[in-house]
Design a protein around this motif. Sequence first.
Motif, PDB file in Angstrom:
ATOM      1  N   LEU A   3       0.831  -1.205   0.000  1.00 33.82           N
ATOM      2  CA  LEU A   3       0.000   0.000   0.000  1.00 33.82           C
ATOM      3  C   LEU A   3       0.866   1.255   0.000  1.00 33.82           C
ATOM      4  CD1 LEU A   3      -2.829   1.205   0.100  1.00 33.82           C
ATOM      5  CD2 LEU A   3      -2.673   1.126   2.584  1.00 33.82           C
ATOM      6  N   LEU A   4       1.926   1.253   0.796  1.00 30.83           N
ATOM      7  CA  LEU A   4       2.833   2.412   0.818  1.00 30.83           C
ATOM      8  C   LEU A   4       3.524   2.590  -0.525  1.00 30.83           C
ATOM      9  CD1 LEU A   4       4.489   2.117   4.341  1.00 30.83           C
ATOM     10  CD2 LEU A   4       2.747   3.727   3.584  1.00 30.83           C
ATOM     11  N   ARG A   5       3.858   1.493  -1.178  1.00 31.53           N
ATOM     12  CA  ARG A   5       4.479   1.578  -2.499  1.00 31.53           C
ATOM     13  C   ARG A   5       3.505   2.196  -3.499  1.00 31.53           C
ATOM     14  NH1 ARG A   5       7.520  -3.466  -4.607  1.00 31.53           N
ATOM     15  NH2 ARG A   5       8.737  -2.698  -2.895  1.00 31.53           N
ATOM     16  N   MET A   6       2.218   1.791  -3.407  1.00 36.26           N
ATOM     17  CA  MET A   6       1.211   2.357  -4.311  1.00 36.26           C
ATOM     18  C   MET A   6       0.991   3.835  -4.030  1.00 36.26           C
ATOM     19  SD  MET A   6      -1.726  -0.449  -5.116  1.00 36.26           S
ATOM     20  CE  MET A   6      -2.042  -1.005  -3.462  1.00 36.26           C
ATOM     21  N   VAL A   7       0.952   4.207  -2.764  1.00 38.04           N
ATOM     22  CA  VAL A   7       0.766   5.612  -2.402  1.00 38.04           C
ATOM     23  C   VAL A   7       1.926   6.450  -2.935  1.00 38.04           C
ATOM     24  CG1 VAL A   7       0.724   7.219  -0.455  1.00 38.04           C
ATOM     25  CG2 VAL A   7      -0.701   5.180  -0.402  1.00 38.04           C
ATOM     26  N   GLY A   8       3.143   5.979  -2.744  1.00 39.91           N
ATOM     27  CA  GLY A   8       4.297   6.702  -3.263  1.00 39.91           C
ATOM     28  C   GLY A   8       4.288   6.800  -4.778  1.00 39.91           C
ATOM     29  N   MET A   9       3.875   5.723  -5.421  1.00 43.38           N
ATOM     30  CA  MET A   9       3.812   5.721  -6.881  1.00 43.38           C
ATOM     31  C   MET A   9       2.770   6.708  -7.398  1.00 43.38           C
ATOM     32  SD  MET A   9       3.334   2.333  -9.118  1.00 43.38           S
ATOM     33  CE  MET A   9       2.115   2.407 -10.388  1.00 43.38           C
ATOM     34  N   VAL A  10       1.618   6.737  -6.755  1.00 44.20           N
ATOM     35  CA  VAL A  10       0.544   7.640  -7.180  1.00 44.20           C
ATOM     36  C   VAL A  10       0.931   9.097  -6.917  1.00 44.20           C
ATOM     37  CG1 VAL A  10      -1.836   8.339  -6.702  1.00 44.20           C
ATOM     38  CG2 VAL A  10      -1.290   5.931  -6.978  1.00 44.20           C
ATOM     39  N   LEU A  11       1.500   9.373  -5.764  1.00 44.18           N
ATOM     40  CA  LEU A  11       1.913  10.746  -5.459  1.00 44.18           C
ATOM     41  C   LEU A  11       2.996  11.222  -6.416  1.00 44.18           C
ATOM     42  CD1 LEU A  11       1.922  10.770  -1.557  1.00 44.18           C
ATOM     43  CD2 LEU A  11       0.318  11.918  -3.092  1.00 44.18           C
ATOM     44  N   ALA A  12       3.932  10.349  -6.738  1.00 47.83           N
ATOM     45  CA  ALA A  12       4.971  10.720  -7.699  1.00 47.83           C
ATOM     46  C   ALA A  12       4.357  10.976  -9.076  1.00 47.83           C
ATOM     47  CB  ALA A  12       6.020   9.625  -7.783  1.00 47.83           C
ATOM     48  N   PHE A  14       1.267  12.094  -9.596  1.00 48.66           N
ATOM     49  CA  PHE A  14       0.536  13.355  -9.506  1.00 48.66           C
ATOM     50  C   PHE A  14       1.465  14.543  -9.732  1.00 48.66           C
ATOM     51  CE2 PHE A  14      -3.145  11.867  -6.539  1.00 48.66           C
ATOM     52  CZ  PHE A  14      -3.743  11.258  -7.615  1.00 48.66           C
ATOM     53  N   PHE A  15       2.650  14.472  -9.136  1.00 48.25           N
ATOM     54  CA  PHE A  15       3.563  15.610  -9.187  1.00 48.25           C
ATOM     55  C   PHE A  15       4.611  15.483 -10.280  1.00 48.25           C
ATOM     56  CE2 PHE A  15       1.993  15.470  -4.767  1.00 48.25           C
ATOM     57  CZ  PHE A  15       1.298  16.653  -4.805  1.00 48.25           C
ATOM     58  N   GLY A  16       4.671  14.351 -10.954  1.00 49.33           N
ATOM     59  CA  GLY A  16       5.555  14.169 -12.097  1.00 49.33           C
ATOM     60  C   GLY A  16       7.028  14.120 -11.761  1.00 49.33           C
ATOM     61  N   VAL A  17       7.373  13.498 -10.652  1.00 49.36           N
ATOM     62  CA  VAL A  17       8.773  13.428 -10.234  1.00 49.36           C
ATOM     63  C   VAL A  17       9.212  11.966 -10.104  1.00 49.36           C
ATOM     64  CG1 VAL A  17       8.881  15.659  -9.078  1.00 49.36           C
ATOM     65  CG2 VAL A  17       8.024  13.675  -7.848  1.00 49.36           C
ATOM     66  N   ARG A  18       9.180  11.255 -11.203  1.00 52.78           N
ATOM     67  CA  ARG A  18       9.515   9.832 -11.172  1.00 52.78           C
ATOM     68  C   ARG A  18      10.397   9.481 -12.352  1.00 52.78           C
ATOM     69  NH1 ARG A  18       8.884   6.407  -7.018  1.00 52.78           N
ATOM     70  NH2 ARG A  18       8.371   4.326  -7.675  1.00 52.78           N
ATOM     71  N   LYS A  19      11.446   8.730 -12.119  1.00 51.68           N
ATOM     72  CA  LYS A  19      12.286   8.258 -13.207  1.00 51.68           C
ATOM     73  C   LYS A  19      11.607   7.079 -13.886  1.00 51.68           C
ATOM     74  CE  LYS A  19      16.687   9.643 -11.269  1.00 51.68           C
ATOM     75  NZ  LYS A  19      18.008   9.196 -10.836  1.00 51.68           N
ATOM     76  N   ARG A  20      11.830   6.940 -15.170  1.00 56.71           N
ATOM     77  CA  ARG A  20      11.182   5.887 -15.943  1.00 56.71           C
ATOM     78  C   ARG A  20      11.524   4.495 -15.410  1.00 56.71           C
ATOM     79  NH1 ARG A  20       8.712   4.973 -20.707  1.00 56.71           N
ATOM     80  NH2 ARG A  20       9.120   6.888 -21.813  1.00 56.71           N
ATOM     81  N   ALA A  25       9.644  -0.398 -12.750  1.00 58.98           N
ATOM     82  CA  ALA A  25       9.868  -1.405 -11.714  1.00 58.98           C
ATOM     83  C   ALA A  25       8.673  -1.488 -10.768  1.00 58.98           C
ATOM     84  CB  ALA A  25      11.133  -1.076 -10.933  1.00 58.98           C
ATOM     85  N   ASP A  26       8.099  -0.343 -10.412  1.00 61.48           N
ATOM     86  CA  ASP A  26       6.927  -0.351  -9.537  1.00 61.48           C
ATOM     87  C   ASP A  26       5.704  -0.939 -10.230  1.00 61.48           C
ATOM     88  OD1 ASP A  26       8.117   0.602  -7.271  1.00 61.48           O
ATOM     89  OD2 ASP A  26       7.570   2.688  -7.626  1.00 61.48           O
ATOM     90  N   LEU A  27       5.550  -0.649 -11.502  1.00 58.15           N
ATOM     91  CA  LEU A  27       4.410  -1.203 -12.237  1.00 58.15           C
ATOM     92  C   LEU A  27       4.454  -2.723 -12.291  1.00 58.15           C
ATOM     93  CD1 LEU A  27       3.747   1.172 -15.266  1.00 58.15           C
ATOM     94  CD2 LEU A  27       2.299   0.752 -13.294  1.00 58.15           C
ATOM     95  N   ALA A  28       5.628  -3.284 -12.305  1.00 55.48           N
ATOM     96  CA  ALA A  28       5.752  -4.736 -12.344  1.00 55.48           C
ATOM     97  C   ALA A  28       5.372  -5.372 -11.010  1.00 55.48           C
ATOM     98  CB  ALA A  28       7.177  -5.117 -12.708  1.00 55.48           C
TER      99      ALA A  28
END
Length: 67
Positions: A3-12, A14-20, A25-28
């Motif tokens: 759940l924390l991984r999903m929250v971090g992924m969604v927040l990133a 929303f704000f567009g601060v995520r490396k491809r 890796a998170d999507l997998a």
Amino acid sequence: MELLRMVGMVLASFFGVRKRANHEADLAKVNMVLLPFVAVALALMIGLLILGVVELIVNGTSSAQGF
């Protein structure tokens, strides 16, 4: 922990601060069934937080002026 991984992924997202590479890796590893519910819940919480801050500012300034 997922759940924390999903929250971090969604927040990133929303704000567009995520490396491809991190995003892929998170999507997998994430549960795709719960992801939309987490996203909607976080969007609702962020919206309510913004609304609450605006209400505090508007109501706080009007009472400070003595009206």
